[in-house]
Structure formats: structure tokens, C-alpha cells
Design an enzyme around this catalytic site. Structure first.
Site, PDB file in Angstrom:
ATOM      1  N   ASP A 333       0.931  -1.240   0.027  1.00 28.57           N
ATOM      2  CA  ASP A 333      -0.127  -0.099  -0.032  1.00 28.57           C
ATOM      3  C   ASP A 333       0.803   1.195  -0.057  1.00 28.57           C
ATOM      4  O   ASP A 333       2.297   1.095  -0.102  1.00 28.57           O
ATOM      5  CB  ASP A 333      -0.986  -0.025   1.329  1.00 28.57           C
ATOM      6  N   ASP A 598      -1.257  -3.450   6.492  1.00 29.30           N
ATOM      7  CA  ASP A 598      -1.447  -3.517   7.701  1.00 29.30           C
ATOM      8  C   ASP A 598      -2.725  -3.273   8.300  1.00 29.30           C
ATOM      9  O   ASP A 598      -3.235  -2.908   9.476  1.00 29.30           O
ATOM     10  CB  ASP A 598      -0.440  -2.436   8.495  1.00 29.30           C
ATOM     11  N   ASP A 602      -6.314  -5.975   4.797  1.00 25.23           N
ATOM     12  CA  ASP A 602      -5.223  -6.623   3.964  1.00 25.23           C
ATOM     13  C   ASP A 602      -5.035  -8.043   4.333  1.00 25.23           C
ATOM     14  O   ASP A 602      -4.353  -8.878   3.733  1.00 25.23           O
ATOM     15  CB  ASP A 602      -4.087  -5.727   4.524  1.00 25.23           C
ATOM     16  N   ASN A 666      34.887 -38.219  -1.525  1.00 26.44           N
ATOM     17  CA  ASN A 666      35.646 -39.297  -0.668  1.00 26.44           C
ATOM     18  C   ASN A 666      34.998 -40.581  -0.895  1.00 26.44           C
ATOM     19  O   ASN A 666      35.624 -41.578  -0.911  1.00 26.44           O
ATOM     20  CB  ASN A 666      35.420 -38.895   0.789  1.00 26.44           C
ATOM     21  N   ASN A 691      34.412 -36.924   9.561  1.00 23.34           N
ATOM     22  CA  ASN A 691      33.397 -36.290   9.348  1.00 23.34           C
ATOM     23  C   ASN A 691      32.784 -35.301  10.408  1.00 23.34           C
ATOM     24  O   ASN A 691      32.618 -34.136  10.062  1.00 23.34           O
ATOM     25  CB  ASN A 691      32.339 -37.450   9.021  1.00 23.34           C
ATOM     26  N   ASP A 695      32.856 -31.091  10.463  1.00 18.20           N
ATOM     27  CA  ASP A 695      31.417 -30.540  10.512  1.00 18.20           C
ATOM     28  C   ASP A 695      31.561 -29.355  11.401  1.00 18.20           C
ATOM     29  O   ASP A 695      30.518 -28.394  11.564  1.00 18.20           O
ATOM     30  CB  ASP A 695      30.504 -31.378  11.261  1.00 18.20           C
TER      31      ASP A 695
END
Length: 851
Positions: A333, A598, A602, A666, A691, A695
Site C-alpha cells: 500500500d 497493515d 489486508d 571421498n 566427518n 562439521d
């Protein structure tokens, strides 16, 4: 009044009983509940809408619910049962450590998001001990007396106690698009259908206009909406983000199954112990799976949510961050977004076009005596002039979005005057006469001059309202819209809401980011074009509400695609326009349409938008319907949200590309090595530790810096590009793994333990170094990573190198100190790998951009 804390059961058929009887049954009264009684009832109150912090137990169990991990744990237990206790304990310890890391990050992120959403929770006004207090909607209990006004969300199924011109939108429950008039005195049959229970207001609906008081008789899962939700039990619609994660997961599962079965079959065929081969294959499967993806995704999104909160943007669902970043059209708006949001009354004109004190006085009476929904136009009038002392409102006809008028029956002294204010065409439609120079004339005599003045003011950017009156000799009693007839037009009110100095810059920057702004306004075409011109929107073509009514859905989608300003738009038009604009994006699967609003009108549009955006000062129904809440209604805040959404999504994809390319490399290396190595290249516990360690820095990717070119255009899930990236850079990784194998076996004739030790170090360290290469499309040293990512990568690399040399866990892990020459060899291979990766990356992105 004695209140009962024990009464917490839903009231049966309250619509079929007088309001006073229902009020007594729930142990309440006109003064409401006491805080103590309400607190006791809240304990037993079944809620469906409250946001709950994530359960730590559920979050923890989720980390260990992967079928592959469960099979691996089962195989490990079998291995321990046949005598390999040390190996089994190490594997279990690594799995537990990995799960706890993911749990800590994901649970913390969930708690942070819960705290953010508490900042924008919707509240209800309830009466406690005779005083109105605001509480979260989820804390309303049976017996609470609720005060309702325009824009209020109905927090429970309630029996009305008193009403004043109450209109309620129940479309979410009944499908009926028109508001329903409610009456507290109504008593209907027990078997009356839902739509006819006019003495009730229901959870999930909202007030369009008028005021009321009601008592909550059913809450949470027992409400009509709660029962529908419980009965359907259907899955919630998935977002574009969730669909992308699902497609990526299916890709990994297919690849993992093929490689895992192949590696297990090869090792078994070569006569290696079946249990060891199974553990090895399952460890590789865990290694291929980005175990930390759920935690990384949650952490990345919650990190983005925290950063957005610092930029005045609160997201109510984490997944919407990606939708915000992939948004291609933003509909908004005008008031408060493109303009300052504080209109001022510049002129109160009579019909000769002169400023008139009398017209201003009439406007002040209308604005000051109405007690419906507060609006900025009335505030602007009252800033100029207050109603005279002693003036009272005998009745009123509240504003609604069909009539677009507000009428007040004012009494000043002995005079009774109906004063109507509203949109010019709608007020003119109920006028038959006009007052010019103190004379009453037929409206048609001056209609042309009034229209000309209206159009001139509109073209100058003014918002124009008309003012009309009708004088009564006696009190006409209760008013209804039918009484708005035969009015006398008295003047025009010209309001000016200046365009924000920053609005045109925000529109231009959104356009650079690939986001097209569309203006929806209730103003006439002239005023809408003036506003659009001031902020840089294309205004050569406009669509008005009348045009929208004449087009079917397909024609509207075609017409709206190239229009940026829509004038005279009514609430139901906004919903149709959003659907039409979304239709125009069907060729772009992850693209979306956002809506910023708002107001009461709406809510339907916010529901259907891919990204519903509201502000913390919005009416409750708009805030409830939105997925994103702005703490400052400004396009630059939306701009920040779009860029942060793209940054968050870019970092999520960054983790996926990095992890899967390294893991696939891998896995392929292991598959090939299984064909010619007389031993396993790495033990299962070494694979899982590798692993787990890699990580740790991956967790910092969630807050990593992003190159500007990664946020310039909307981005979505491109599974083909992810697969291509994974295979290209996975192949580079595999090539250098095989070179390493060849050098270790045939070049330096390394023993089994030396081989594993050297490759454990080389594989982990190069994966960490290549992380900095693959995190950007630029040359590695031309893109600056975040400090945390750099620090964690360096720390993990140091730990990996130190494990075989100075830690007591080296022997249980099956590692030994590599010789200095061997370290130099793997360092040289690693450096060559990084250089080759940079060269391949340069070619990869050049071809990608060329295509």
C-alpha cells in the site's frame, strides 16, 4: 461475584442460551475473571495457536533418528558383542558427540527464534477485575470477558454479551466473503448451522467494524477451528525452501544407496570380514550424508532471523526467510510505506474551492465523535480542530469497505445533524443537493465543478474526502446505512501525506535486486499516478478497481504482469491481483509474490501471498496473518530483509555444495580404492571422526560473509546445478585422492597404518582448505570469510595434525606419526589439489555464467 477456578470445560451450545446464563455457567461476570483464577485456568487450557519452545527431548532424539545411523549403531553393538569393544566404543562416542553438537546448535537456534516471535505476538484485550488488560491470544481462558473492536482477532469461541454495529469476517470458517452482522441478544436453535449463530463470534475470525464484549466459552483444540484442524490432520503446505531440501535429500539417498551397496559388495567379494565391511560401508554412508544439514539449516536460518531482528525485521517462521530472498514481486500500500504515514489536513474546502471554517467544524464533529476504528485521517482532522464542548454522538454508522463512508448523528445544542464523510464518489452517490455560497442547490448543477476540483486536487497528490450532512428535527432512533440518503454535499477535505525522501531510492534498489514493486491503493487513478511518479514507478498504464472487475482471472494475469500501479483497489481486488501476479511467475518455481499491508482489509491478501509482511503497529488480524513483521514500516527495512534472506539462503547452499562435493569425492575414492587396495583405506572410526571434525567449522558457515553478487538476484533451489557442482568438484577430489593412494602405495610403500594416518591428515586438512576455495566463485583470496569460520578451520586443522603426534587417542584410533618426508609429500599433493580446484572453479563459473 465468586469465581470458580474449577470451571475449565467448554460450554455446550452457548448460541442457544441467553448471554447472562452462559456468563454464569463459566463462573464469570461483567467484571471478568480475577488474575489468580485466570492463571489457574490457563494450566488446563488446551491451546493450538501458541508458539511453543522446542522440546529438548524431541530435538535430541531427532539427532539420532536417521535410519543409517541406527543401522550403524546396531552393527557397532554386534561388533562389540563379538569382541571388538574398543572399536565399538570409539564409534559410538563419535556418533554421540556429533549428535550432541547438532542438538546444541539446533535447540539454541529454536529458543532464539521463540524469543524473537514473542516480540510480535498478537494480543487480546480482556477484562480482569474490571480493568482492560492486553494478554497473548494463547493465554485467553474460558470465562475471560473479551473487548472487541475493528481489527481485533477473535481469541476463542465466544458468546456475545453486548454489541454495537458489529460486523465480523468469518470467511476462514464459513467461506462466506461478506462480513456477518452479529447480535448479542440473538438466541437460535441448538441445531442451527454455524453461519446462523449470530450471537457467537468464533476463533480464527476477526472484527471488520463495530465494537462488542464477549465471554470465552471454548478455547484451543475445542473451538470450531481447532476441531477442523484436528479432523483434517493433513500436512501443511510445504514452502519452496522445504521442497528444495526434500528434492536434495532424495538425490543424496539415491547416490548413497548405490555407492554403499557397491562398496559393501566389493569388500565382501574380496573376502574381507563381513561385519567390518558393513561397518565401513555404513560409516561411508554417514560420511556422505550431510548429518549436520538440519542443524546447519536451522542455525543458518536462526542466524539470519537474529540479524533481521537487528534490522527491524521479525520472521514468524524460519522457512519464510528463503521465500523473502526469492521474492520477485512486492505489492504494497502507499500510506506509511511510500509516504510518511502521518497525513495532515491541508484544506477544508467549500464547494467554491475556498477554505471554510464551517466545513472544518463539521469534519471535526464526524472525526471526534465516532468511536469505531481509529484512522490517520481522523487524527489529522482533530489535529486541526477538536469538536466543541457539549457535542455528543447519538448514534453512528461505522465505516465499511463497501460503502466507504462513516456517518455520525451529532447533537450540538438542540440541533441534530447526520454528518457523513468518505470517498468522493461514494458520498456523492447518496447526495441530492449541495450548499454553495449559503444556498442549497441541486447537486447536478455543480457536479461538474466538484468533479473538476476533485480531479485537480488528486492530480496534485492530495487524498480527497467528501463531507455531506442531513438535518433531523427529531431523533431518528437507531441508524442503519439506509439512512444515508438525500444528503447535502458541504465540502471537500484535502489531505497530504508526503512521500518519504528515501522511497524512490528504495524502489530503485529493489529493482536492481530483481524485485518489482507494485502499488495497491484505494486512491483514485489521478492520485495513484501522482504517487507512482514521485517514487519512480511506471505509470503509463494503470489498472483500476473497475478494470479488475471487468477482467476474468486469465485476462487479469496477462494485464497485471506489466502494470506497477493499481488504483481504486478494494480488499477483494488485492487477493485477485496477488493470485494473478503469481500466475505470471509460474515458469519460475521458486519465485514468489510478497504483500505488505497493515489494515483490516489486508488480511485476505496476506493469507494468499507467498510472503505476507505486516508491521508491529498493524491491526491484530493483519499481524496474525503475516509471516514477517516489520518493526519499522519502511521499504528500506524490506530491502534489508530481502538481502538478508538471500544471504541466509546462499550460506545454506554453500554448506550443501561444500559438504556434498567433499563427501561424494571421498565416497568415489573409497569405491575405487576398494577394487585394488588390500585393506580398508580408513577404518570406520576414522571416517566418522573425520566427518565430525570437518562439521565443526561448517557450523560457522551459517554466519559467513557472502559476496555481493550472490545476493543481486533472487535465488532458489537449482537441483541440476547442485548435482553438477557436486559431481565436478567431487571428481576433482577423487582424482587427487587416487593420486595420494598411488603415491602412498607405490611411491613410498607406506604401511597400512602409515597410509591411513597420512590420508586421514591429508583428507581432513585439504577439505578444510578447499572450503575457502569453494565458498566463493571469486579467486580464493579475493573473498573474505568470516572470522569465526577462519578460526574454527585453523583450530580443527591443528587438532587433526596433532592427533597422531601428541594425543593419547592416536593408537585407539589406529593412527601413527607420519614421517617428515611423508608429511611433505601429502602437503605438496594437497597444495596441487587446491590450485587445481581454483583452476576448475574458474572454468566452471565462466561456463555457468555464459549459459
Amino acid at each position: 461475584m465468586i469465581y470458580s477456578a474449577r470451571v475449565v470445560q467448554a460450554v455446550r451450545t452457548p448460541w442457544a442460551r441467553p448471554a447472562d446464563d452462559v456468563l454464569a455457567e463459566v463462573g464469570s461476570g461483567t467484571m471478568g475473571l480475577t488474575p489468580d483464577v485466570a492463571a489457574e485456568r490457563l494450566v488446563a487450557n488446551p491451546r493450538v495457536s501458541a508458539h511453543r519452545s522446542p522440546s529438548w527431548a524431541r530435538s535430541l532424539l531427532k539427532q539420532f533418528s536417521s535410519p543409517i545411523e541406527l543401522i550403524l549403531v546396531a552393527a557397532t553393538i554386534v561388533s562389540m558383542a563379538v569382541g571388538d569393544v574398543t572399536d565399538g566404543l570409539i564409534i559410538v562416542a563419535i556418533i554421540v558427540a556429533s549428535g550432541l553438537l547438532g542438538f546444541a546448535q539446533e535447540f539454541r537456534a529454536g529458543r532464539e527464534v521463540a524469543a524473537l516471535m514473542a516480540r510480535v505476538q498478537v494480543t487480546a484485550s480482556v477484562i480482569r477485575d474490571g480493568r482492560a488488560v492486553a494478554i497473548p491470544v494463547a493465554d485467553v481462558v474460558i470465562g475471560d470477558v473479551v473487548a472487541l473492536s475493528a481489527g481485533s482477532v477473535i481469541p476463542a469461541d465466544c458468546r456475545l454479551l453486548e454489541t454495537d454495529e458489529l460486523l465480523v469476517d468469518e470467511s476462514s470458517l464459513t467461506g462466506e466473503s461478506f462480513p456477518v452482522e452479529k447480535d448479542a441478544s440473538a438466541v437460535v436453535a441448538e441445531q442451527a448451522p454455524l453461519a446462523t449463530r449470530i450471537g457467537m463470534v468464533l476463533f480464527g475470525s476477526h472484527v471488520v467494524s463495530g465494537t462488542a464484549r464477549a465471554v470465552a466459552v471454548t478455547t484451543g483444540r475445542d473451538t470450531e477451528l481447532g476441531q477442523v484442524t484436528r479432523d483434517l490432520r493433513g500436512p501443511a503446505p510445504t514452502t519452496a525452501y522445504e521442497r528444495g531440501v526434500d528434492r536434495f535429500g532424495f538425490l543424496l539417498v539415491r547416490l548413497m544407496l548405490v555407492l554403499t551397496v557397491f562398496i559393501f559388495a566389493v569388500n565382501a567379494a574380496f573376502g574381507r570380514p563381513l561385519l567390518e565391511s558393513l561397518l565401513f560401508s555404513l560409516a561411508l554412508a554417514v560420511g556422505l550424508t550431510p548429518q549436520m544439514l538440519p542443524a546447519i539449516v536451522t542455525l543458518s536460518l536462526s542466524s539470519g532471523a537474529r540479524e533481521m531482528a537487528r534490522r527491524q525485521v521479525i520472521v514468524k517462521r524460519l522457512e519464510v526467510i528463503e521465500d523473502l530472498g526469492s521474492m520477485r514481486i512486492l505489492c504494497t500500500d502507499k500510506t506509511g510505506t511510500l509516504t510518511e504515514g502521518a497525513p495532515r489536513l491541508d484544506h477544508a474546502f467549500d464547494l467554491a474551492g475556498e477554505d471554510s471554517d464551517h466545513v472544518l467544524e463539521l469534519a471535526a464533529l464526524n472525526a471526534g465523535l465516532q468511536d469505531g476504528f481509529a484512522n490517520p485521517m481522523d487524527a489529522a482532522i482533530l489535529a486541526r480542530l477538536a469538536p466543541p464542548p457539549g457535542a455528543v454522538a447519538l448514534d453512528q454508522i461505522p465505516y465499511d469497505f463497501t460503502r466507504r463512508r462513516l456517518s455520525v448523528l451529532a447533537q450540538v445544542g438542540e440541533q441534530l445533524t447526520l454528518i457523513t464523510k468518505g470517498a468522493v464518489p461514494e458520498v456523492l452517490s447518496v447526495c441530492t443537493r449541495a450548499e454553495v455560497g449559503g444556498r442549497s442547490v441541486e447537486l447536478d448543477q455543480i457536479r461538474t465543478s466538484v468533479t473538476t476540483l476533485f480531479e485537480r486536487l488528486s492530480a496534485e497528490g492530495f487524498r480527497v474526502l467528501a463531507l455531506a450532512t442531513h438535518t433531523f428535527e427529531d431523533n431518528p432512533g437507531d441508524l442503519d446505512p439506509e439512512d444515508e440518503r438525500d444528503l447535502t454535499l458541504r465540502g471537500l477535505l484535502a489531505f497530504h501525506d508526503p512521500v518519504k525522501p528515501t522511497a524512490s531510492d528504495a524502489v530503485a534498489r529493489l529493482r536492481v535486486l530483481g524485485v518489482s514493486l507494485r502499488l495497491f491503493t484505494g486512491d483514485n487513478a489521478l492520485a495513484a499516478r501522482a504517487a507512482g511518479d514521485q517514487v519512480g514507478l511506471r505509470t503509463e498504464r494503470l489498472l483500476t478497481g473497475r478494470d479488475i472487475e471487468l477482467l476474468d482471472d486469465a485476462a487479469l494475469a496477462a494485464a497485471a504482469a506489466n502494470v506497477e500501479v493499481f488504483a481504486e483497489v478494494e480488499p477483494h481486488h488485492k487477493r485477485r491481483l496477488l493470485l494473478a501476479l503469481r500466475t505470471g511467475l509460474q515458469g519460475e518455481e521458486d519465485a514468489g509474490v510478497g504483500f505488505l499491508g497493515d489494515g483490516i482489509n489486508d488480511a485476505p491478501a496476506l493469507h494468499v501471498a507467498d510472503v505476507g509482511i505486516s508491521v508491529d503497529t498493524a491491526v491484530d488480524v493483519a499481524k496474525e496473518a503475516s509471516a514477517v513483521v516489520l518493526l519499522d514500516k519502511d521499504l528500506h527495512v524490506v530491502l534489508d530483509g530481502v538481502q538478508l534472506g538471500r544471504k541466509t539462503f546462499a550460506n545454506t547452499l554453500k554448506y550443501i555444495r561444500l559438504t556434498t562435493s567433499a563427501n561424494v569425492g571421498n565416497m568415489l575414492s573409497m569405491a575405487v580404492a576398494s577394487l585394488f587396495l588390500p585393506f580398508l583405506p580408513l577404518l570406520p572410526r576414522q571416517i566418522l571422526l573425520l566427518n565430525f571434525l570437518t562439521d565443526i567449522p561448517s557450523m560457522a558457515i551459517a554466519g559467513d560473509d557472502v559476496d555481493p553478487e550472490q545476493t543481486r538476484q533472487p535465488a532458489g533451489w537449482d537441483l541440476r546445478e547442485i548435482r553438477r557442482f557436486m559431481m565436478v568438484f567431487g571428481a576433482v577430489s577423487t582424482l587427487f585422492d587416487l593420486i595420494t593412494f598411488a603415491v602412498l602405495i607405490w611411491g613410498v610403500h607406506a604401511s597400512t597404518t602409515a597410509f591411513r594416518s597420512a590420508w586421514f591428515i591429508e583428507s581432513t586438512v585439504t577439505e578444510l582448505v578447499v572450503l575457502f576455495s569453494l565458498r566463493t566463485s571469486r579467486p580464493m583470496f579475493a573473498s573474505r570469510p568470516s572470522r569465526l569460520l577462519l578460526m574454527l578451520a585453523v583450530a580443527v586443522a591443528a587438532i587433526v595434525v596433532a592427533i597422531p603426534f601428541v594425543t593419547p587417542v592416536a593408537r585407539p584410533l589406529g593412527l601413527d606419526r607420519p614421517s617428515a618426508p611423508l608429511l611433505l609429500i601429502i602437503a605438496a599433493i594437497g597444495a596441487a589439489y587446491v590450485l587445481a580446484n581454483e583452476a576448475v572453479k574458474r572454468v566452471y563459473y565462466r561456463r555457468r555464467w555464459a549459459s
